[in-house]
Design an enzyme around this catalytic site. Structure first.
Site, PDB file in Angstrom:
ATOM      1  N   ARG A  39      16.159  64.188  24.522  1.00 27.94           N
ATOM      2  CA  ARG A  39      15.787  65.340  25.344  1.00 27.94           C
ATOM      3  C   ARG A  39      16.926  65.685  26.302  1.00 27.94           C
ATOM      4  O   ARG A  39      17.532  64.794  26.898  1.00 27.94           O
ATOM      5  CB  ARG A  39      14.515  65.043  26.146  1.00 27.94           C
ATOM      6  CG  ARG A  39      13.892  66.317  26.725  1.00 27.94           C
ATOM      7  CD  ARG A  39      12.563  66.069  27.416  1.00 27.94           C
ATOM      8  NE  ARG A  39      11.737  67.276  27.391  1.00 27.94           N
ATOM      9  CZ  ARG A  39      10.904  67.647  28.358  1.00 27.94           C
ATOM     10  NH1 ARG A  39      10.751  66.900  29.427  1.00 27.94           N
ATOM     11  NH2 ARG A  39      10.206  68.752  28.248  1.00 27.94           N
ATOM     12  N   GLY A  72       2.587  71.434  27.104  1.00 23.97           N
ATOM     13  CA  GLY A  72       2.455  70.564  28.260  1.00 23.97           C
ATOM     14  C   GLY A  72       1.185  70.830  29.046  1.00 23.97           C
ATOM     15  O   GLY A  72       0.097  70.362  28.699  1.00 23.97           O
ATOM     16  N   GLN A  96       8.515  58.008  25.309  1.00 23.83           N
ATOM     17  CA  GLN A  96       9.730  58.475  25.982  1.00 23.83           C
ATOM     18  C   GLN A  96      10.289  57.351  26.857  1.00 23.83           C
ATOM     19  O   GLN A  96       9.572  56.763  27.662  1.00 23.83           O
ATOM     20  CB  GLN A  96       9.433  59.706  26.844  1.00 23.83           C
ATOM     21  CG  GLN A  96      10.694  60.361  27.371  1.00 23.83           C
ATOM     22  CD  GLN A  96      10.406  61.528  28.299  1.00 23.83           C
ATOM     23  OE1 GLN A  96       9.843  61.352  29.361  1.00 23.83           O
ATOM     24  NE2 GLN A  96      10.797  62.730  27.893  1.00 23.83           N
ATOM     25  N   TYR A 110      17.832  62.786  35.302  1.00 18.53           N
ATOM     26  CA  TYR A 110      17.737  61.324  35.316  1.00 18.53           C
ATOM     27  C   TYR A 110      19.067  60.708  34.864  1.00 18.53           C
ATOM     28  O   TYR A 110      20.039  61.421  34.637  1.00 18.53           O
ATOM     29  CB  TYR A 110      16.538  60.863  34.502  1.00 18.53           C
ATOM     30  CG  TYR A 110      15.236  61.379  35.074  1.00 18.53           C
ATOM     31  CD1 TYR A 110      14.936  61.209  36.425  1.00 18.53           C
ATOM     32  CD2 TYR A 110      14.322  62.078  34.288  1.00 18.53           C
ATOM     33  CE1 TYR A 110      13.761  61.707  36.975  1.00 18.53           C
ATOM     34  CE2 TYR A 110      13.137  62.586  34.836  1.00 18.53           C
ATOM     35  CZ  TYR A 110      12.864  62.401  36.176  1.00 18.53           C
ATOM     36  OH  TYR A 110      11.716  62.907  36.727  1.00 18.53           O
TER      37      TYR A 110
END
Length: 361
Positions: free
Chosen positions: A222, A313, A99, A170
């Site tokens: 994502r 996760g 990622q 982000y």
């Protein structure tokens, strides 16, 4: 859909099943972002039985670093240790996806040694948020190029793909959001202009793969479906963005959710979950990864009703052989105790343990 069916992505990368490890912050890299042995062991231990492992964030520039202990892919020096990481994931047959991201305003001067940057000079609505500096045109183009160079390095390090992190507030999301992007130039204003930066990053990454990879190499994206701020990203904005993403040669979209069954905060979209709306909008053009709250076989099956892949996760943090247990029908062995209790029972890097202990208190 059976979770143990393989699927070939558009790029030619084949995942042996529909289970992937979700990208998670484990704060276990060296201070300069170099991979540690503990990180390699962490991912290798949890890759058993999975179709793919998506690593936690790797920053594409030094000022894109979000927190201490984060991976970097900002320089060629990172390639050697990252190669060991991809090899560790590959040992059990899982595909390795790195990622890549830039934190934008979601960092601090203490972390990067300078004022954070963003689409505009507006601080996030979180405690102790610092006011960022607005990026100029030259810097924006340089960050787009940095995503391309990060992709080149991921290819060189033996990864099977990259996931562009356009979620969790982000930098890519900051450009798309009317809260963080108040620009009036070509990079802000209308939906189309706010989407220009993330779409340019995607184009640059895809071009790098086409020019450099020489083998099947996946590119995923994502995204977070909504923001709670005013102004902020609305669910209908995300559905518009999904239409743009559908037209790109992406291997998958990955929806960032706290729970896969979550409904939107928009009163006009209450008939089904956000995951279901987006899966329907994709019309099978691009595979969808769902995530959030997966702790059992029933959760995996429920999620896969509205996605092609189930990302796991926190359950994998406490139950490294979760996928193996599902495949072997050993569901009675799945760890179901609360996460805060379960982390006490497992070996993990000390910084990661302290980070999780604080989170679950």
């Amino acid at each position: 859909m059976k979770f143990n069916e393989s699927l070939a992505l558009r790029s030619g990368v084949v995942l042996r099943n529909r289970l992937v490890m979700a990208p998670m912050t484990i704060v276990s890299s060296f201070h300069d972002g170099t991979v540690t042995k503990e990180e390699i062991q962490h991912y290798a231990m949890r890759s058993k039985g999975l179709g793919a492992v998506i690593t936690g964030t790797a920053n594409v520039t030094d000022n894109g670093k979000g927190w201490p202990g984060e991976l970097t892919i900002a320089t060629d020096e990172a390639i050697g240790a990252l190669t060991q990481l991809s090899e560790g994931i590959h040992q059990s047959g899982a595909k390795a996806i790195l990622q890549i991201f830039h934190a934008g305003r979601m960092t601090s001067q203490k972390t990067i040694g300078e004022q954070p940057v963003s689409a505009s000079a507006f601080a996030a609505e979180i405690p102790n948020a610092e006011q960022p500096r607005e990026l100029d045109n030259f810097e924006i183009e340089a960050i787009i190029e940095a995503f391309g160079q990060a992709t080149r390095r991921a290819i060189a390090a033996g990864f099977d793909g990259v996931e562009i992190h356009g979620a969790n507030t982000y930098l890519l999301q900051q450009f798309f959001s009317p809260h963080s992007n108040r620009r009036t130039d070509e990079w802000g204003g209308s939906l189309e202009k706010r989407a220009k930066f993330p779409l340019a990053v995607i184009d640059r990454v895809l071009a790098e793969v086409k020019n450099t990879a020489g083998r099947p190499f996946a590119v995923g994206y994502r995204l977070s479906p909504v923001e709670i701020t005013e102004p902020g990203i609305k669910f209908e904005d995300t559905l518009w963005l999904v239409e743009q993403l559908k037209a790109k040669e992406l291997d998958y979209l990955h929806l960032s959710l706290k729970h896969f069954g979550r409904k939107s905060n928009d009163k006009n979209y209450q008939d089904k979950s956000e995951l279901a709306y987006i899966h329907d909008a994709l019309k099978g053009r691009v595979p969808l990864i769902g995530v959030g709250g997966v702790r059992s076989l029933e959760d995996v099956e429920g999620l896969l009703e509205n996605a092609e892949f189930a990302a796991i996760g926190q359950q994998l943090l406490i139950d490294p052989e979760f996928a193996v247990k599902l495949i072997a029908k050993r569901t009675d062995e799945i760890i179901s105790k609360p996460f805060g209790e379960a982390i006490q029972d497992l070996p993990m890097p000390h910084p990661m343990f302290k980070y999780l202990e604080k989170r679950y208190q």
